[in-house]
Write a protein that holds these residues in place. Structure first.
Motif, PDB file in Angstrom:
ATOM      1  N   CYS A  95       0.868  -1.182   0.000  1.00 39.56           N
ATOM      2  CA  CYS A  95       0.000   0.000   0.000  1.00 39.56           C
ATOM      3  C   CYS A  95       0.901   1.226   0.000  1.00 39.56           C
ATOM      4  O   CYS A  95       1.390   1.649   1.045  1.00 39.56           O
ATOM      5  N   ARG A 120       1.884   5.367  -1.052  1.00 38.28           N
ATOM      6  CA  ARG A 120       1.214   6.623  -0.708  1.00 38.28           C
ATOM      7  C   ARG A 120       0.329   7.149  -1.828  1.00 38.28           C
ATOM      8  O   ARG A 120      -0.590   7.925  -1.579  1.00 38.28           O
ATOM      9  N   ASN A 146      -2.518   7.261  -4.834  1.00 37.09           N
ATOM     10  CA  ASN A 146      -3.881   6.738  -4.965  1.00 37.09           C
ATOM     11  C   ASN A 146      -3.919   5.659  -6.046  1.00 37.09           C
ATOM     12  O   ASN A 146      -3.625   5.934  -7.208  1.00 37.09           O
ATOM     13  N   ARG A 181     -10.901  10.770   1.554  1.00 37.18           N
ATOM     14  CA  ARG A 181      -9.562  10.173   1.560  1.00 37.18           C
ATOM     15  C   ARG A 181      -9.476   9.026   2.554  1.00 37.18           C
ATOM     16  O   ARG A 181      -8.736   8.058   2.346  1.00 37.18           O
ATOM     17  N   GLN A 186      -8.335   5.148   1.657  1.00 41.70           N
ATOM     18  CA  GLN A 186      -7.285   4.418   2.367  1.00 41.70           C
ATOM     19  C   GLN A 186      -7.801   3.101   2.935  1.00 41.70           C
ATOM     20  O   GLN A 186      -7.077   2.104   2.945  1.00 41.70           O
ATOM     21  N   LYS A 187      -9.038   3.081   3.380  1.00 40.97           N
ATOM     22  CA  LYS A 187      -9.622   1.827   3.877  1.00 40.97           C
ATOM     23  C   LYS A 187      -9.732   0.798   2.756  1.00 40.97           C
ATOM     24  O   LYS A 187      -9.456  -0.398   2.955  1.00 40.97           O
ATOM     25  N   SER A 216      -0.294   4.682   5.249  1.00 41.53           N
ATOM     26  CA  SER A 216      -1.542   4.125   4.725  1.00 41.53           C
ATOM     27  C   SER A 216      -2.763   4.442   5.586  1.00 41.53           C
ATOM     28  O   SER A 216      -3.889   4.146   5.176  1.00 41.53           O
ATOM     29  N   LEU A 217      -2.567   5.017   6.786  1.00 46.74           N
ATOM     30  CA  LEU A 217      -3.709   5.350   7.650  1.00 46.74           C
ATOM     31  C   LEU A 217      -3.757   6.835   7.965  1.00 46.74           C
ATOM     32  O   LEU A 217      -4.399   7.259   8.923  1.00 46.74           O
ATOM     33  N   GLN A 218      -3.120   7.608   7.152  1.00 48.16           N
ATOM     34  CA  GLN A 218      -2.898   9.026   7.426  1.00 48.16           C
ATOM     35  C   GLN A 218      -4.191   9.821   7.651  1.00 48.16           C
ATOM     36  O   GLN A 218      -4.251  10.714   8.497  1.00 48.16           O
ATOM     37  N   LYS A 261      -7.368   4.417  13.477  1.00 49.73           N
ATOM     38  CA  LYS A 261      -5.963   4.076  13.247  1.00 49.73           C
ATOM     39  C   LYS A 261      -5.491   3.044  14.249  1.00 49.73           C
ATOM     40  O   LYS A 261      -4.908   2.003  13.886  1.00 49.73           O
ATOM     41  N   SER A 276       5.715   5.539   8.610  1.00 51.29           N
ATOM     42  CA  SER A 276       4.717   6.417   9.225  1.00 51.29           C
ATOM     43  C   SER A 276       5.349   7.197  10.364  1.00 51.29           C
ATOM     44  O   SER A 276       6.296   6.728  11.004  1.00 51.29           O
TER      45      SER A 276
END
Length: 547
Positions: free
Chosen positions: A415, A417, A419, A474, A478-479, A498-500, A507, A527
């Protein structure tokens, strides 16, 4: 070495030898029938000139009409064969592009804009459009010219000079202008794609240009590119004009030759009026055929240019898959790098210079480092999508290059950064074509709290989503991407911020799930979120490692 467009053209045609053979056989018969018509007309004129109306005259009329009908039927057969080839060419290039694009090496893609690359597929339509003219019109015209000259020599041996003159004129025309015509056509096409690319850029960052429209940067750059296009188009048009001038000169020469020589032969009694009319019809057919050749030449330039543009895509290097070892997917991956060297093309400074690391099975690794220290490149290297220049990378103590890449990729979840949502359903974006049990899919959806989101979609998880997740939050994007990487329970999980955009409690809950020791996978994450660092068992600081 770059393959010339003409070689690419012959390579494509070689795939359809039997079909093209049939087309040429039909063209041969059509040419013969068309040139037998003047002979029939000559006989009819002779009967009319004699003032006799006999059954032979009626039979000749029927034969001439039958000849016209036969040529029509044969042309229909030609069109059907060419249509089959056109459809096959489209399908062949469609699958060739679809197969190649995901396999183009990352180093190659780093130099170009991939979406702009795909624009060249539209040149397949140019090839489709050009094939009927080249295979039917061009071949028929050549046959008619050839047989027409042979037939003229039957009326008089003086017409041999005419045939030689025609061949010499056509040879000179193509010898002088042929290469230049193709060169200017390719330059014109490059400007065309450059303009399309720029307009796509304007559309991509539409808001920026909307806010700064008064400065007219979008118009000025469009003007510059258009000016180059028109300049090269003008150069190409001059080549076409010069070729047409040759044709006009040829037409004057051949008509003048017929009128002078034909009139002289009729006066001298060496040719009757019927033969003179038949010769005039043949000459008209030859002129028409030469004109068709000259018109088709522009299409040939377009088709060869199309092969040059498509060749730009098909010539790009693909990832090599030379390994045969299958991955042991019964346990998590261990990773080891020994004196790895890697960097970007045309940049002297290496991203990694003699960098070594070791990651045990089921480790939870946090990558740290300053901006530009190579965190993203590190993930791409261990994912197997970015090459190393020197050193060695091991997976489960086996050299990476020994593995079958397809087997390896099936067990890696990545995953990054950027899209990666594509146009399709939510289900397709999660499974990406993989066979997944419905129960497992629902478990992941529920884990990521996507079930309540799908509940409000018209068709649930099978609802359509636009490219890049347009109009999706967003967090939802990401999910979806997290669901994609964990759905098949990979043995190596690579995550980059990936959970930004998720809420804090979401998170933490997802991090707890990913870091749970019950999952048989190795995790490497980039991260700056504190909870990732708290749950990781190992930290690799790339700022220190590359000093």
């Amino acid at each position: 070495m770059k393959t010339p467009p003409i070689d690419r053209f012959w390579s494509l045609l070689s795939r359809y030898k039997s079909e093209i053979r049939q087309i040429y056989i039909y063209a041969l018969f059509i040419g013969l029938v068309n040139l037998s018509l003047p002979v029939g007309i000559q006989a009819i004129i002779n009967f009319i000139y004699s003032g006799e109306l006999t059954s032979s005259w009626v039979i000749l009329v029927i034969i001439v009409l039958a000849g016209i009908a036969v040529t029509g039927v044969l042309q229909v057969f030609q069109l059907k064969i060419v249509e089959t080839i056109q459809q096959d060419v489209f399908a062949r290039f469609a699958f060739d592009f679809a197969y190649r694009i995901p396999k183009i090496t990352l180093l190659q893609l780093d130099k170009i804009h991939a979406p702009e690359l795909v624009n060249r597929f539209f040149d397949v339509l140019t090839i489709q459009k050009g094939l009927p003219k080249i295979l039917i019109d061009f071949s028929l015209a050549i046959f008619q010219i050839f047989f027409g000259l042979i037939l003229l020599t039957i009326y008089s041996s003086y017409f041999i000079i005419l045939g030689v003159a025609l061949i010499v004129i056509l040879w000179i025309a193509f010898k002088i202008t042929g290469k230049k015509g193709l060169s200017t056509s390719i330059k014109e096409s490059k400007n065309k794609y450059q303009l399309v690319h720029w307009l796509e850029e304007v559309a991509r960052v539409n808001s920026s240009f909307k806010l700064h429209a008064e400065h007219k940067l979008h118009l000025n750059k469009t003007d510059n590119i258009t000016e180059k296009y028109l300049s090269n188009r003008e150069s190409h048009f001059k080549v076409l004009i010069n070729q047409f001038k040759f044709f006009v000169g040829f037409k004057i020469l051949i008509e003048g030759w017929l009128l002078i020589l034909g009139g002289y032969l009729v006066i001298q009694g060496q040719m009757d009026i019927g033969q003179f009319v038949a010769a005039e019809i043949i000459i008209i057919l030859i002129i028409y055929s030469v004109e068709k050749v000259m018109v088709t030449i522009e299409m040939i330039y377009d088709v060869l240019t199309a092969f040059d543009k498509i060749g730009y895509v098909t010539d790009l290097k693909l990832d090599k898959n030379i390994g045969h070892t299958e991955v042991d997917n019964t346990s998590a991956f261990s990773l080891k790098g020994v004196e790895i060297q890697s960097g970007f093309p045309n940049i002297r400074k290496k991203v990694f210079n003699n960098f070594s690391f070791e990651i045990a099975k089921k480790s939870k690794v946090l990558l740290k480092g300053d901006a530009g220290s190579g965190k993203s490149v590190f993930l791409q290297i261990i994912a197997g999508i970015y090459p190393i220049e020197d050193g060695a990378l091991y997976v489960n103590e086996i050299p990476f290059i020994n593995y079958n890449k397809n087997s390896l990729f099936e067990n890696i979840g990545v995953c990054f950064r950027d899209n990666q949502i594509f146009e399709g359903t939510f289900r397709e974006n999660i499974t990406v074509g993989r066979d997944v049990y419905e129960k497992e899919l629902l478990e992941v959806v529920k884990l990521l709290k996507l079930d309540s989101f799908f509940l409000h979609q018209p068709e649930g998880i099978d609802c359509f989503v636009e490219s890049e997740g347009k109009r999706l939050s967003r967090a939802t994007i990401q999910k979806l991407l997290i669901a994609r990487v964990i759905i098949n329970k990979p043995k190596l999980l690579l995550l980059e911020n990936s959970l930004q955009f998720l809420k804090e409690y979401e998170k933490n809950r997802i991090i707890d799930y990913i870091m749970d020791d019950k999952h048989d996978w190795t995790v490497v994450v980039i991260s700056d979120h504190h909870y990732w660092e708290k749950r990781c068992t190992q930290t690799i600081d790339l700022s220190k490692s590359n000093n």
